[in-house]
Design a protein around this motif. Structure first.
Motif, PDB file in Angstrom:
ATOM      1  N   TRP A  55      -3.700 -11.574   3.828  1.00  0.00           N
ATOM      2  CA  TRP A  55      -2.243 -11.635   3.658  1.00  0.00           C
ATOM      3  C   TRP A  55      -1.807 -11.341   2.226  1.00  0.00           C
ATOM      4  O   TRP A  55      -0.623 -11.184   1.968  1.00  0.00           O
ATOM      5  CB  TRP A  55      -1.709 -12.987   4.099  1.00  0.00           C
ATOM      6  CG  TRP A  55      -2.552 -14.144   3.699  1.00  0.00           C
ATOM      7  CD1 TRP A  55      -2.605 -14.754   2.484  1.00  0.00           C
ATOM      8  CD2 TRP A  55      -3.486 -14.820   4.540  1.00  0.00           C
ATOM      9  NE1 TRP A  55      -3.520 -15.770   2.501  1.00  0.00           N
ATOM     10  CE2 TRP A  55      -4.065 -15.850   3.758  1.00  0.00           C
ATOM     11  CE3 TRP A  55      -3.884 -14.683   5.883  1.00  0.00           C
ATOM     12  CZ2 TRP A  55      -5.038 -16.719   4.260  1.00  0.00           C
ATOM     13  CZ3 TRP A  55      -4.835 -15.545   6.371  1.00  0.00           C
ATOM     14  CH2 TRP A  55      -5.400 -16.537   5.574  1.00  0.00           C
ATOM     15  N   ASP A  56      -2.783 -11.269   1.306  1.00  0.00           N
ATOM     16  CA  ASP A  56      -2.447 -10.900  -0.074  1.00  0.00           C
ATOM     17  C   ASP A  56      -2.472  -9.393  -0.285  1.00  0.00           C
ATOM     18  O   ASP A  56      -1.985  -8.903  -1.314  1.00  0.00           O
ATOM     19  CB  ASP A  56      -3.420 -11.555  -1.060  1.00  0.00           C
ATOM     20  CG  ASP A  56      -3.243 -13.070  -1.121  1.00  0.00           C
ATOM     21  OD1 ASP A  56      -2.122 -13.533  -0.834  1.00  0.00           O
ATOM     22  OD2 ASP A  56      -4.222 -13.773  -1.438  1.00  0.00           O
ATOM     23  N   VAL A  57      -3.057  -8.670   0.671  1.00  0.00           N
ATOM     24  CA  VAL A  57      -3.180  -7.214   0.517  1.00  0.00           C
ATOM     25  C   VAL A  57      -2.782  -6.499   1.806  1.00  0.00           C
ATOM     26  O   VAL A  57      -3.372  -5.472   2.155  1.00  0.00           O
ATOM     27  CB  VAL A  57      -4.614  -6.808   0.094  1.00  0.00           C
ATOM     28  CG1 VAL A  57      -4.886  -7.204  -1.339  1.00  0.00           C
ATOM     29  CG2 VAL A  57      -5.655  -7.430   1.034  1.00  0.00           C
ATOM     30  N   PHE A  58      -1.796  -7.013   2.514  1.00  0.00           N
ATOM     31  CA  PHE A  58      -1.360  -6.379   3.754  1.00  0.00           C
ATOM     32  C   PHE A  58      -1.018  -4.910   3.517  1.00  0.00           C
ATOM     33  O   PHE A  58      -0.326  -4.559   2.569  1.00  0.00           O
ATOM     34  CB  PHE A  58      -0.121  -7.084   4.309  1.00  0.00           C
ATOM     35  CG  PHE A  58      -0.424  -8.281   5.161  1.00  0.00           C
ATOM     36  CD1 PHE A  58      -1.530  -8.303   5.996  1.00  0.00           C
ATOM     37  CD2 PHE A  58       0.407  -9.397   5.137  1.00  0.00           C
ATOM     38  CE1 PHE A  58      -1.809  -9.402   6.787  1.00  0.00           C
ATOM     39  CE2 PHE A  58       0.139 -10.497   5.933  1.00  0.00           C
ATOM     40  CZ  PHE A  58      -0.975 -10.499   6.761  1.00  0.00           C
ATOM     41  N   GLY A  59      -1.525  -4.059   4.432  1.00  0.00           N
ATOM     42  CA  GLY A  59      -1.188  -2.643   4.374  1.00  0.00           C
ATOM     43  C   GLY A  59      -1.860  -1.874   3.266  1.00  0.00           C
ATOM     44  O   GLY A  59      -1.571  -0.689   3.068  1.00  0.00           O
TER      45      GLY A  59
END
Length: 247
Positions: free
Chosen positions: A79-83
């Protein structure tokens, strides 16, 4: 850190977005197929399903172990590097899993051993894994999903092997059942639900990945229904019946 590991150990796992790594995936499929053939040779007296489940057991152990290292040690959290763009180690896991699912889906179709829910799960997994490889995005969240999906798979196969060898209706079989059911529910309804919520509400996650995540979650609910029904029938309703008779 993922970049350094990828560059030193897996330099062939990077390519430009928009292309599909045919050679890498084909190698993965061949390796899983060779494992199956080897098991068929080693365990001549066992059924084809027995050998296929050994392959599934191995895939679950490998993917769960490596993705656990990625999620809990190497990082960062999905969730810290979504996408974000895939790293080499993300690509490695996706290729390993894609090769396995191609092998297993083919085997299931030829043998006719699985129902609609499992086949749908395999098809959806093939699509999402392929999409991640081609677009080179969302590798972090996809590998996190791989961990959640595979961490309980070895236990599922162990239950089947215990049953096959006549050791399922034992205390050991009961322990495996309890660990499997509660870990299955925990990872899907705990971290799995949180990851789904964060992914669906994030503007950084591709719409295709969001749709795929929701569909996979719905399929997991179907699996959870079956697991829960089994657990209630074997361990809850079964214990209530003697008490009811005494009354």
């Amino acid at each position: 850190m993922i970049d350094s590991i990828g560059q030193n150990i897996l330099p062939f796992l990077t390519w430009n977005a928009g292309t599909f790594p045919v050679v890498q995936v084909l190698v993965s499929v061949i390796i899983w197929a060779l494992f199956y053939v080897q098991y068929r040779v080693l365990f001549r007296g066992c059924s084809p399903e027995y050998c296929c489940r050994l392959v599934t057991f191995m895939h679950g152990l490998i993917v769960a172990s490596v993705t656990a290292v990625i999620q809990f040690h190497v990082g960062p959290a999905p969730w810290d590097v979504f996408g974000a763009q895939n790293k080499a180690l993300h690509n490695a896991i996706v290729i390993i899993s894609l090769g396995y699912f191609i092998f297993d889906f083919t085997w299931c179709c030829l043998m006719g051993t699985e129902g609609a829910a499992m086949l749908a799960h395999h098809v959806l997994s093939l699509i999402i894994l392929s999409y991640t490889l081609v677009t080179q995005i969302s590798g972090a969240e996809v590998t996190a999903v791989c961990f959640g999906a595979e961490v309980t798979n070895p236990l599922l196969q162990l239950r089947w092997f215990l049953r096959e060898h006549g050791q399922y209706e034992t205390k050991g079989g009961n322990i495996v059942d309890y660990i499997f059911v509660f870990s299955f529910a925990f990872w899907r309804f705990g971290p799995g639900s949180y990851l789904l919520y964060r992914a669906v509400t994030s503007e950084k996650v591709d719409l295709f990945i969001k749709i795929g995540a929701v569909l996979l979650y719905l399929i997991s609910l179907v699996f959870m229904h079956g697991v829960g029904k089994f657990f209630l029938r074997k361990y809850v309703w079964k214990m209530k019946k003697p008490a009811d008779k005494e009354e």
